[in-house]
Design a protein around this motif. Structure first.
Motif, PDB file in Angstrom:
ATOM      1  N   CYS A 102      -0.007   2.988   4.063  1.00  0.00           N
ATOM      2  CA  CYS A 102       0.623   2.512   4.835  1.00  0.00           C
ATOM      3  C   CYS A 102       1.484   1.391   5.027  1.00  0.00           C
ATOM      4  N   CYS A 154       1.201  -1.451   4.173  1.00  0.00           N
ATOM      5  CA  CYS A 154       1.074  -2.825   4.273  1.00  0.00           C
ATOM      6  C   CYS A 154       0.900  -3.756   3.109  1.00  0.00           C
ATOM      7  N   CYS A 196      -7.017   2.177   3.556  1.00  0.00           N
ATOM      8  CA  CYS A 196      -6.707   3.313   3.110  1.00  0.00           C
ATOM      9  C   CYS A 196      -7.916   4.089   1.983  1.00  0.00           C
ATOM     10  N   CYS A 249      -4.695  -0.385   0.192  1.00  0.00           N
ATOM     11  CA  CYS A 249      -5.087  -1.219   0.896  1.00  0.00           C
ATOM     12  C   CYS A 249      -6.809  -0.643   1.084  1.00  0.00           C
ATOM     13  N   CYS A 263       0.980  -1.056   0.058  1.00  0.00           N
ATOM     14  CA  CYS A 263       0.329  -0.053  -0.025  1.00  0.00           C
ATOM     15  C   CYS A 263       0.882   0.960  -0.050  1.00  0.00           C
TER      16      CYS A 263
HETATM   17 ZN    ZN Z   1      -3.204   1.105   3.398  1.00  0.00          ZN
END
Ligand code: ZN
Length: 216
Positions: free
Chosen positions: A22, A24, A35, A32, A19
């Motif tokens: 963030c 992830c 977000c 993601c 992502c």
């Molecule tokens: Zn994210």
């Protein structure tokens, strides 16, 4: 079979993009789900009208939209232009305009693009062009002087006044076309008003402004 699986896992490892915001790993298309949810939609009505030209803004300048714009402008994350243009396109479809447009954008002064290594608004315009099929015209309007970033200017209208110039020959070519002026953020509307004035002075009268975000 085992060998094929190994190759697929290896390729996933290389090409899987985390992502952008963030970092992830649970990502579909650069963001993601968490977000992607952190965006605040605006209505599909014109949020301002200046000299009869509607100005639409797609999202509030906050959450993931703010982070993506900052990543694109200040952290060299060019992929953010793909996500932002997709989000802008999602909004644009709701407007149901059913017209073809020529896309223009507020060019940055050449020194700024040079020091950043790329012109982020041009990237956004190009990505938006891929989604809409509209042509981007980067030679219609030029920034001819260096100005302070608008968020640092005491008087935003004065700061931006006289800083854009239209290429008259190019303007002549587009006088019967619909022009879509896109920008990343609008606050006072000073930049867009300046561009609208330049266009109207050169007989480009069929204009619409569309910004990704709007400060509140
Ligand atoms: Zn994210």
């Amino acid at each position: 079979m085992f060998f094929e699986n190994c190759i697929t896992s290896f390729l996933n490892l290389i090409y899987k993009q985390n992502c952008l915001i963030c970092n992830c790993a649970k990502v579909d298309n650069f963001l993601c789900k968490t977000c992607l949810k952190d965006v605040h939609n605006l209505s599909s009505f014109a949020h301002r009208v200046y000299k009869n030209i509607p100005i639409y803004s797609a999202y509030i300048y906050s959450g993931s939209i703010k982070k993506l714009i900052q990543l694109l402008k200040f952290s060299h994350k060019k992929q953010a232009s793909k996500v932002l243009s997709q989000l802008l396109f999602d909004y644009f479809k709701k407007l149901d305009l059913n017209k073809d447009f020529i896309i223009i954008y507020p060019n940055t002064y050449f020194i700024k693009s040079f020091s950043r290594g790329y012109n982020y608004m041009y990237l956004l315009a190009l990505e938006f062009s891929k989604l809409t099929g509209f042509k981007v015209e980067k030679n219609l309007i030029k920034k001819i002087k260096y100005t302070k970033p608008q968020y640092l200017a005491k008087n935003r209208h004065k700061n931006i006044e006289g800083s854009f110039k239209i290429n008259k020959k190019t303007a002549q070519k587009y006088k019967d076309k619909n022009i879509l002026i896109i920008d990343d953020i609008t606050t006072s509307g000073a930049t867009l008003e300046e561009i609208i004035n330049c266009c109207l002075d050169n007989n480009l009268n069929s204009l619409i402004c569309l910004t990704i975000s709007k400060t509140v």
